[in-house]
Design a protein around this motif. Sequence first.
Motif, PDB file in Angstrom:
ATOM      1  N   PRO A 197       0.955  -1.238  -0.080  1.00 15.46           N
ATOM      2  CA  PRO A 197      -0.003   0.388  -0.268  1.00 15.46           C
ATOM      3  C   PRO A 197       0.921   1.208  -0.008  1.00 15.46           C
ATOM      4  O   PRO A 197       0.294   2.353  -0.613  1.00 15.46           O
ATOM      5  CB  PRO A 197      -0.783   0.050   0.966  1.00 15.46           C
ATOM      6  CG  PRO A 197      -0.546  -1.256   1.836  1.00 15.46           C
ATOM      7  CD  PRO A 197       0.762  -2.118   1.126  1.00 15.46           C
ATOM      8  N   GLU A 198       1.863   1.020   0.343  1.00 16.65           N
ATOM      9  CA  GLU A 198       2.765   2.238   0.606  1.00 16.65           C
ATOM     10  C   GLU A 198       3.458   2.486  -1.263  1.00 16.65           C
ATOM     11  O   GLU A 198       3.793   4.081  -1.564  1.00 16.65           O
ATOM     12  CB  GLU A 198       3.895   2.427   2.069  1.00 16.65           C
ATOM     13  CG  GLU A 198       3.385   1.905   3.177  1.00 16.65           C
ATOM     14  CD  GLU A 198       2.012   3.170   3.376  1.00 16.65           C
ATOM     15  OE1 GLU A 198       3.162   4.024   2.885  1.00 16.65           O
ATOM     16  OE2 GLU A 198       1.641   2.475   3.934  1.00 16.65           O
ATOM     17  N   SER A 199       4.436   1.877  -0.717  1.00 17.51           N
ATOM     18  CA  SER A 199       4.806   1.637  -2.549  1.00 17.51           C
ATOM     19  C   SER A 199       4.165   1.866  -3.912  1.00 17.51           C
ATOM     20  O   SER A 199       5.057   1.753  -4.785  1.00 17.51           O
ATOM     21  CB  SER A 199       6.586   1.056  -2.331  1.00 17.51           C
ATOM     22  OG  SER A 199       5.881  -0.850  -2.354  1.00 17.51           O
ATOM     23  N   GLY A 200       3.144   0.937  -3.718  1.00 15.91           N
ATOM     24  CA  GLY A 200       2.761   0.604  -4.819  1.00 15.91           C
ATOM     25  C   GLY A 200       2.875  -0.921  -5.725  1.00 15.91           C
ATOM     26  O   GLY A 200       2.446  -0.770  -6.516  1.00 15.91           O
ATOM     27  N   VAL A 201       3.676  -1.137  -5.328  1.00 13.61           N
ATOM     28  CA  VAL A 201       4.787  -2.914  -5.532  1.00 13.61           C
ATOM     29  C   VAL A 201       4.055  -4.054  -5.377  1.00 13.61           C
ATOM     30  O   VAL A 201       3.546  -3.848  -4.568  1.00 13.61           O
ATOM     31  CB  VAL A 201       6.307  -2.979  -4.950  1.00 13.61           C
ATOM     32  CG1 VAL A 201       6.951  -4.299  -5.483  1.00 13.61           C
ATOM     33  CG2 VAL A 201       7.368  -2.040  -5.538  1.00 13.61           C
ATOM     34  N   TYR A 202       3.832  -4.965  -6.425  1.00 13.15           N
ATOM     35  CA  TYR A 202       3.519  -5.845  -6.723  1.00 13.15           C
ATOM     36  C   TYR A 202       4.329  -7.236  -6.311  1.00 13.15           C
ATOM     37  O   TYR A 202       5.208  -6.860  -6.993  1.00 13.15           O
ATOM     38  CB  TYR A 202       2.864  -6.233  -8.304  1.00 13.15           C
ATOM     39  CG  TYR A 202       1.129  -4.705  -8.214  1.00 13.15           C
ATOM     40  CD1 TYR A 202       0.054  -4.794  -7.560  1.00 13.15           C
ATOM     41  CD2 TYR A 202       1.329  -3.936  -9.784  1.00 13.15           C
ATOM     42  CE1 TYR A 202      -0.681  -4.100  -7.844  1.00 13.15           C
ATOM     43  CE2 TYR A 202       0.704  -3.092  -9.831  1.00 13.15           C
ATOM     44  CZ  TYR A 202      -0.403  -3.443  -9.079  1.00 13.15           C
ATOM     45  OH  TYR A 202      -1.535  -2.316  -9.229  1.00 13.15           O
ATOM     46  N   THR A 203       3.465  -8.048  -5.822  1.00  9.15           N
ATOM     47  CA  THR A 203       4.149  -9.250  -5.973  1.00  9.15           C
ATOM     48  C   THR A 203       3.076 -10.428  -6.218  1.00  9.15           C
ATOM     49  O   THR A 203       2.114 -10.257  -5.746  1.00  9.15           O
ATOM     50  CB  THR A 203       4.715  -9.604  -4.044  1.00  9.15           C
ATOM     51  OG1 THR A 203       5.750  -8.520  -3.621  1.00  9.15           O
ATOM     52  CG2 THR A 203       5.073 -11.375  -3.861  1.00  9.15           C
ATOM     53  N   GLY A 204       3.632 -11.354  -6.687  1.00  9.47           N
ATOM     54  CA  GLY A 204       3.171 -12.099  -7.496  1.00  9.47           C
ATOM     55  C   GLY A 204       3.491 -13.744  -7.637  1.00  9.47           C
ATOM     56  O   GLY A 204       4.641 -14.032  -6.822  1.00  9.47           O
ATOM     57  N   ALA A 205       2.538 -14.718  -7.064  1.00 13.33           N
ATOM     58  CA  ALA A 205       2.973 -15.983  -7.234  1.00 13.33           C
ATOM     59  C   ALA A 205       2.115 -16.533  -7.660  1.00 13.33           C
ATOM     60  O   ALA A 205       0.944 -16.498  -8.639  1.00 13.33           O
ATOM     61  CB  ALA A 205       2.667 -16.028  -5.253  1.00 13.33           C
ATOM     62  N   THR A 206       2.353 -18.010  -8.202  1.00 15.44           N
ATOM     63  CA  THR A 206       1.611 -18.942  -9.352  1.00 15.44           C
ATOM     64  C   THR A 206       1.384 -20.731  -8.671  1.00 15.44           C
ATOM     65  O   THR A 206       2.224 -20.783  -7.156  1.00 15.44           O
ATOM     66  CB  THR A 206       2.680 -19.027 -10.459  1.00 15.44           C
ATOM     67  OG1 THR A 206       1.783 -19.554 -11.236  1.00 15.44           O
ATOM     68  CG2 THR A 206       4.188 -19.851 -10.934  1.00 15.44           C
ATOM     69  N   GLU A 207       0.843 -21.067  -8.541  1.00  8.59           N
ATOM     70  CA  GLU A 207       0.958 -22.813  -8.703  1.00  8.59           C
ATOM     71  C   GLU A 207       1.749 -23.514  -9.186  1.00  8.59           C
ATOM     72  O   GLU A 207       2.287 -24.079 -10.244  1.00  8.59           O
ATOM     73  CB  GLU A 207      -1.087 -23.135  -9.192  1.00  8.59           C
ATOM     74  CG  GLU A 207      -0.845 -24.740  -8.204  1.00  8.59           C
ATOM     75  CD  GLU A 207      -0.979 -24.674  -7.473  1.00  8.59           C
ATOM     76  OE1 GLU A 207      -0.089 -25.162  -7.151  1.00  8.59           O
ATOM     77  OE2 GLU A 207      -1.759 -24.176  -6.351  1.00  8.59           O
ATOM     78  N   MET A 208       2.305 -24.476  -8.040  1.00  9.60           N
ATOM     79  CA  MET A 208       3.762 -25.430  -8.711  1.00  9.60           C
ATOM     80  C   MET A 208       2.118 -26.801  -9.679  1.00  9.60           C
ATOM     81  O   MET A 208       3.450 -27.503 -10.105  1.00  9.60           O
ATOM     82  CB  MET A 208       4.584 -25.886  -7.618  1.00  9.60           C
ATOM     83  CG  MET A 208       4.021 -26.472  -6.124  1.00  9.60           C
ATOM     84  SD  MET A 208       5.292 -26.964  -5.251  1.00  9.60           S
ATOM     85  CE  MET A 208       4.253 -28.159  -4.117  1.00  9.60           C
ATOM     86  N   ARG A 209       1.905 -26.743  -8.815  1.00 15.38           N
ATOM     87  CA  ARG A 209       0.673 -27.613  -9.613  1.00 15.38           C
ATOM     88  C   ARG A 209       0.088 -27.297 -10.900  1.00 15.38           C
ATOM     89  O   ARG A 209      -0.801 -28.474 -11.296  1.00 15.38           O
ATOM     90  CB  ARG A 209      -0.155 -27.907  -8.209  1.00 15.38           C
ATOM     91  CG  ARG A 209       0.478 -28.103  -6.951  1.00 15.38           C
ATOM     92  CD  ARG A 209      -1.235 -28.236  -5.670  1.00 15.38           C
ATOM     93  NE  ARG A 209      -0.716 -28.671  -4.459  1.00 15.38           N
ATOM     94  CZ  ARG A 209      -0.231 -27.249  -3.665  1.00 15.38           C
ATOM     95  NH1 ARG A 209       0.043 -26.306  -4.171  1.00 15.38           N
ATOM     96  NH2 ARG A 209       0.266 -27.375  -2.656  1.00 15.38           N
TER      97      ARG A 209
END
Length: 607
Positions: free
Chosen positions: A587-599
């Motif tokens: 919420p401060e920097s606006g940087v996104y973190t993404g994750a995906t499914e190993m399955r």
Amino acid sequence: MRLISLMGACVLAACPVAAQDAANVADTTAAATQGIGPGARPVGADWSRSPVVAREGMAATAHPLATQVALDILKAGGSAVDAAIAANAALGLMEPTGNGIGGDLFAIVYDPATGHLHGINGSGRSPAGQTLEQLRARLGDGATSIPPVGPLPVTVPGTVDAWFALHDRFGKLPMADNLAPTIRYAREGHPVAPVIEMYLARALRSYEARQEEHPFDFANARATWFADGPPAPGEIFRNPDLADTLERIAAGGRDEFYEGETARIMVDYLRRQGSAFTLADFAAHESEWVDVACVAYRDGYELCELPPNSQGYAALQMVNILKNVDLAQWERGSAQVLHYITEAKRLAFADVARFYADPDFAAAPAELLSEEYGRARFALIDPERATPAFAAGDLVAPQLEGPGDTTYLTVADRDGMMVSLIQSNYRGMGGGLVADGLGFMFQDRGELFSLDPEHPNAYAPAKRPFHTIIPAFVKKDGKPFMSFGLMGGGMQPQGHVQVLVNLVDFGMNLQEAGDAARLMHDGGRQPTDALAGSAADSMAVDDLGTLFVEPGIPAATVEALRAMGHKVEIERTGIPFGGYQAIARDPESGVYTGATEMRKDGQASGY
């Protein structure tokens, strides 16, 4: 070498060939790995990998090429909604085992311009001219459910209308631009991903097996995907029929699909198969903008879901139950944590089976989401033993679960818009029917209607069935925090809650929260059943059900759960545990973190 083939999110108990297939996959995996475990990592858990971080935009989907399509749209100036539509179109081509324009769509959109969450229900209805009595007559004497193949489980495909409704409100690029990448891939071809090949091969076996019990027209589907058997991993696959269909939609818009040439082709084909659909049924279809419901968990986190006819409220009910106990007092893989999650799921799903239906026909009781009701349900949990059976809550229903194969994706753009989108044809690739020259399969979502006329989810004309697919969103301190979802039938609300518990109670990062070993409880009553205690309730229901766990759950925990009365099975394929994608925003920097499914075959990526 081709992988051993399995189909979709079908849980083992529901698939006659799945147990042997699961054993084959486990044997193949063991032979390939020779007992070797994960390598070392400088930070984080050794069984996970780093989440992805980016500033301008992010996409996480079940196929790397679809993720790249979404990023290309974002870089061209498209909104997160444009990119989500483009990725969804690509997945309908590249992951036909999970979705396509023959199915339905639900989404949650965070709009930074207003600070509001917007929900859309893009689910289709049954034929307006067919009554329950007429349907039962067609099913034959003694039928207790709608078959998963053929014309009877088909409902109006809602995806295309939902695309245009979303685009009308939030799109920036022309729809033709959003569909262009998939049209090109459909004509020129794309290499088939390994996990998707696995699902395709098992889908073929399942359809061929179902032909004996419920004969249906599989010729067009075979020609589209299986002319020479299922494609091998890396093999170039083309679908020119789908390219033609998407080109007509790009040129003619929503009306082309529901009133134009494509609609006429669909209805003519379905009526030849014995369907009651008319052109008026398709022309009358429209998506519905719905209110998003949020329930507080702890530490300022809120889980947000869509209302029935989806099962989103089940996850919210689980949250209201679990916040009455401090799960962090135990280890994440302990029997106590798994016991409480399982019992919370069973309590919530007792209500799912009783109350969840099309709200135009039977509105769910408002008390389902109250904290008081959550506390009352929590009080029914025995901390030491699995309760043999849970009844639905004593709530007034208005008088008036099975597996699924789905794709989930999430996209975020530079303006802060975040899209949580889920789309599905339901079981397998759908009901096996492909209209002449269209290149996509019709969903079999109507299988989820109950045939009990007293049930809120009973089949009726122009009615939406109970729906398993649910997108999710999380707020933190009232601000947008995470757009996420987890595909896979009844696994979805269970998965949403497990991811939230991993993040909030156990401090995992976004990728670890998805990679951690999961549980999946299967069994108990379903929204397709007759009402418990009714004259039509002649089915023997296994109220306790089966608790499937992945190999990462400690052996001591498995034995402790069995001692508590749970029926536990270790499931080594990963298939029943869904497919996770997530994007979180600082919420401060606006940087996104993404994750995906190993399955799955998926990828999270940004720029």
